[in-house]
Design a protein around this motif. Structure first.
Motif, PDB file in Angstrom:
ATOM      1  N   VAL A 111      23.460 -15.875  46.243  1.00 51.41           N
ATOM      2  CA  VAL A 111      24.113 -16.956  46.981  1.00 51.41           C
ATOM      3  C   VAL A 111      23.093 -17.751  47.790  1.00 51.41           C
ATOM      4  CG1 VAL A 111      24.722 -15.771  49.155  1.00 51.41           C
ATOM      5  CG2 VAL A 111      26.281 -17.468  48.170  1.00 51.41           C
ATOM      6  N   ALA A 119      31.243  -9.641  45.131  1.00 51.28           N
ATOM      7  CA  ALA A 119      30.474  -8.396  45.100  1.00 51.28           C
ATOM      8  C   ALA A 119      31.400  -7.228  44.795  1.00 51.28           C
ATOM      9  CB  ALA A 119      29.771  -8.169  46.441  1.00 51.28           C
ATOM     10  N   VAL A 147      29.555 -14.431  50.428  1.00 50.84           N
ATOM     11  CA  VAL A 147      29.679 -13.235  49.599  1.00 50.84           C
ATOM     12  C   VAL A 147      31.019 -12.595  49.941  1.00 50.84           C
ATOM     13  CG1 VAL A 147      28.770 -10.941  49.078  1.00 50.84           C
ATOM     14  CG2 VAL A 147      27.193 -12.842  49.460  1.00 50.84           C
ATOM     15  N   ALA A 206      23.777  -9.697  45.693  1.00 50.27           N
ATOM     16  CA  ALA A 206      24.742 -10.758  45.937  1.00 50.27           C
ATOM     17  C   ALA A 206      24.191 -11.785  46.925  1.00 50.27           C
ATOM     18  CB  ALA A 206      26.049 -10.165  46.460  1.00 50.27           C
ATOM     19  N   VAL A 252      29.759 -15.729  45.792  1.00 52.14           N
ATOM     20  CA  VAL A 252      29.448 -14.561  44.957  1.00 52.14           C
ATOM     21  C   VAL A 252      30.473 -13.477  45.250  1.00 52.14           C
ATOM     22  CG1 VAL A 252      27.812 -12.713  44.448  1.00 52.14           C
ATOM     23  CG2 VAL A 252      26.976 -15.033  44.807  1.00 52.14           C
TER      24      VAL A 252
END
Length: 221
Positions: free
Chosen positions: A190, A53, A29, A186, A51
């Motif tokens: 993931v 964020a 993330v 998030a 991901v």
């Protein structure tokens, strides 16, 4: 769980990406990137789900993103002091180039352009829009140290709605951004991608309304 702080510096990002890959992480993330960073693409090419964020303007279909609509938020931010009579506004930015910060600045400038206004210099402005609440609180302090009172002489608006923003001494008007909700979503995305052995390939946008408090007021005459 591994955590890396890069200060949105390209060289540090590159080093962090290599270190995370070497440790065979299952997913990553990313909460902040330098403008133009290649870190997400490099990780995705190695099969690691990623991901983003709080920012999600990526053309890579493999990536995941839990995002805020910064452009709509900044339009609401500018509309608020504009409705209070402010015509001289400035954007208080960070001292480094970071993707979400640039989006907010550009959103601010577009919102001004729609209203046929141009950004003002710091000293000339009567409304200050900050990249985040910490900068907004620092702006209040800077203004009051020079004898300008908030909101009597100037309005200040932040972004994030950190707990300190609601303190009675500050009363910061700001955009609400729930970091806990965003971060949890998030991580969920993931983790799910890592378990199924694929990329996230999903983007969603969370609401971030304007919270009006006492740091914004009618423009001085």
């Amino acid at each position: 769980t591994l955590v890396a702080h890069t200060d949105c510096t390209p060289d540090v990002e590159e080093e962090a990406g290599r270190a995370l890959f070497a440790r065979r992480v299952d997913g990553i993330v990313i909460a902040g990137l330098s403008a133009g960073s290649e870190m997400p693409a490099n990780l995705l090419d190695r099969g690691i789900p990623v991901v983003l964020a709080s920012f999600g303007d990526s053309s890579d279909s493999r990536i995941g993103a839990v995002d805020h609509d910064d452009e709509a938020a900044m339009d609401a931010v500018v509309a608020h002091p504009h409705a209070l009579g402010h015509r001289r506004m400035t954007f208080v930015s960070q001292d480094f180039a970071e993707k979400s910060g640039e989006r907010r600045r550009k959103g601010f400038e577009r919102a001004l352009k729609v209203r046929k206004l141009k950004p003002s210099g710091f000293g000339a402005a009567t409304a200050y829009v900050a990249h985040n609440d910490i900068l907004a609180i620092d702006t209040i302090d800077r203004l009051e140290r020079t004898g300008r009172m908030v909101p009597r002489d100037a309005s200040v608006v932040g972004y994030d709605d950190i707990p300190l923003a609601a303190h009675s001494r500050i009363g910061l008007t700001t955009v609400k951004s729930d970091a806990r909700v965003l971060g949890q979503r998030a991580v969920d995305l993931v983790t799910a991608a890592a378990r199924r052995g694929g990329h996230v390939a999903h983007r969603e946008v969370l609401r971030n309304p304007l919270i009006v408090r006492t740091s914004s007021g009618i423009a001085p005459s």
